[in-house]
Design a protein around this motif. Structure first.
Motif, short mmCIF file in Angstrom:
data_model
loop_
_atom_site.label_atom_id
_atom_site.label_comp_id
_atom_site.label_asym_id
_atom_site.label_seq_id
_atom_site.Cartn_x
_atom_site.Cartn_y
_atom_site.Cartn_z
N PRO A 120 103.65 -13.72 78.03
CA PRO A 120 102.73 -14.04 79.16
C PRO A 120 104.01 -15.15 79.83
O PRO A 120 104.88 -15.72 79.29
CB PRO A 120 101.67 -15.00 78.73
N PRO A 121 104.11 -14.95 81.16
CA PRO A 121 104.91 -15.80 82.00
C PRO A 121 104.96 -17.12 81.66
O PRO A 121 106.14 -18.07 81.67
CB PRO A 121 104.46 -15.54 83.46
N ALA A 122 104.12 -17.89 81.27
CA ALA A 122 103.87 -19.20 81.00
C ALA A 122 104.65 -19.70 79.83
O ALA A 122 105.27 -20.63 79.58
CB ALA A 122 102.46 -19.81 81.01
N GLU A 123 104.96 -18.51 79.03
CA GLU A 123 105.72 -18.75 77.87
C GLU A 123 107.00 -18.47 77.76
O GLU A 123 107.93 -18.62 77.01
CB GLU A 123 105.03 -18.05 76.51
N LEU A 124 107.49 -18.05 79.00
CA LEU A 124 108.97 -17.62 79.28
C LEU A 124 109.70 -18.94 79.41
O LEU A 124 109.13 -19.90 79.95
CB LEU A 124 109.11 -16.70 80.44
N PRO A 125 111.18 -18.95 79.05
CA PRO A 125 111.90 -20.25 79.10
C PRO A 125 112.03 -20.19 80.72
O PRO A 125 112.16 -19.46 81.59
CB PRO A 125 113.33 -19.82 78.60
N ASP A 126 112.25 -21.64 81.04
CA ASP A 126 112.21 -22.27 82.38
C ASP A 126 113.86 -21.66 82.80
O ASP A 126 115.06 -21.71 82.33
CB ASP A 126 112.65 -23.92 82.39
N GLU A 127 113.77 -21.27 84.31
CA GLU A 127 115.05 -20.71 84.60
C GLU A 127 116.28 -21.78 84.76
O GLU A 127 117.35 -21.45 84.46
CB GLU A 127 114.89 -20.33 86.33
N ARG A 128 115.74 -23.09 85.10
CA ARG A 128 116.90 -24.15 85.02
C ARG A 128 117.39 -24.30 83.73
O ARG A 128 118.57 -24.44 83.71
CB ARG A 128 115.95 -25.46 85.44
N ILE A 129 116.62 -24.08 82.45
CA ILE A 129 117.17 -24.28 81.18
C ILE A 129 118.36 -22.93 81.03
O ILE A 129 119.27 -23.28 80.48
CB ILE A 129 116.03 -24.25 80.14
N LEU A 130 118.09 -21.99 81.54
CA LEU A 130 118.78 -20.85 81.05
C LEU A 130 120.00 -20.95 81.99
O LEU A 130 121.38 -20.66 81.70
CB LEU A 130 118.16 -19.61 81.69
N ARG A 131 120.04 -21.60 83.36
CA ARG A 131 121.18 -21.80 84.10
C ARG A 131 122.18 -22.98 83.53
O ARG A 131 123.20 -22.54 83.56
CB ARG A 131 120.71 -22.24 85.45
N ASP A 132 121.54 -24.06 82.85
CA ASP A 132 122.33 -24.94 82.09
C ASP A 132 122.86 -24.15 81.03
O ASP A 132 123.93 -24.51 80.62
CB ASP A 132 121.45 -25.98 81.68
N VAL A 133 122.45 -23.45 80.29
CA VAL A 133 122.82 -22.91 78.89
C VAL A 133 124.04 -22.00 79.38
O VAL A 133 125.07 -21.92 78.79
CB VAL A 133 121.80 -21.94 78.23
N ILE A 134 123.73 -21.16 80.50
CA ILE A 134 124.92 -20.62 81.10
C ILE A 134 126.10 -21.18 81.57
O ILE A 134 127.60 -21.01 81.29
CB ILE A 134 124.53 -19.42 82.21
N ASN A 135 125.92 -22.24 82.26
CA ASN A 135 126.93 -23.20 82.82
C ASN A 135 127.69 -23.84 81.66
O ASN A 135 128.88 -23.82 81.76
CB ASN A 135 126.50 -24.33 83.73
N GLY A 136 126.96 -24.21 80.63
CA GLY A 136 127.66 -24.83 79.34
C GLY A 136 128.29 -23.90 78.73
O GLY A 136 129.55 -24.13 78.01
N LEU A 137 127.89 -22.31 78.63
CA LEU A 137 128.83 -21.32 77.96
C LEU A 137 130.08 -21.05 78.71
O LEU A 137 131.34 -20.78 78.30
CB LEU A 137 128.17 -20.08 77.85
N ARG A 138 129.86 -21.05 80.13
CA ARG A 138 130.95 -20.84 80.87
C ARG A 138 132.12 -22.00 80.81
O ARG A 138 133.58 -21.81 80.84
CB ARG A 138 130.81 -20.87 82.39
N ALA A 139 131.61 -23.39 80.48
CA ALA A 139 132.55 -24.36 80.59
C ALA A 139 133.33 -24.40 79.06
O ALA A 139 134.52 -24.89 78.92
CB ALA A 139 131.88 -26.05 80.43
N LEU A 140 132.77 -23.81 78.22
CA LEU A 140 133.49 -23.37 76.88
C LEU A 140 135.00 -22.75 77.14
O LEU A 140 135.98 -22.58 76.88
CB LEU A 140 132.73 -22.88 75.89
#
Length: 140
Positions: A120-140
């Motif tokens: 269900p869409p309500a159980e999908l991860p928040d887009e903001r959290i996913l962007r933060d994870v991607i930005n954190g990976l790019r910073a490595l």
């Protein structure tokens, strides 16, 4: 020379309601989502080939004759290769989604496939959290 009517030009020979024996819902009664994944659970024989058993206990019921139809076998064969969404099965088999839902419901009842419900869409991860994870990976 006269034009002939070939089988390829004839279109579907069997009407969809004949494939489902006039049913609009499977015997399970549950409505299957078009994006749900269908996963085969067909046992294989010694040669690795799928054994298409008859429906258990459906002979003489309103739901069927106790025998798998060719469309049922097509669904099981495709899902043995890889899980397939119901909508994809409908497109590949050139059948209406409603017909495929009934056929998949029959296969679920016969324990030849299982349906994994979409998240269900309500159980999908928040887009903001996913962007933060991607930005954190790019910073490595």
């Amino acid at each position: 020379m006269t034009d002939r009517w070939f089988d390829d030009a004839a279109g579907p020979v069997v009407r969809p309601y004949a494939m489902t024996r006039g049913r609009t819902r499977s015997a399970t009664g549950s409505r299957i989502d078009p994006v749900a994944l269908v996963v085969a659970e067909t046992p294989a024989d010694a040669a690795g080939e799928a054994r298409p058993p008859a429906f258990p206990g459906t002979a003489g019921t309103a739901g069927g004759t106790g025998v798998l139809g060719p469309e049922h076998l097509d669904i099981v064969a495709r899902c043995r290769r890889a899980p397939q969404p119901v909508a994809e099965l409908a497109a590949v088999l050139d059948l209406p989604v409603g017909v495929v839902r009934v056929l998949v419901g029959d296969l679920v009842e016969a324990e030849l496939v299982r349906v994994s419900r979409p998240v269900p869409p309500a159980e999908l991860p928040d887009e903001r959290i996913l962007r933060d994870v991607i930005n954190g990976l790019r910073a490595l």
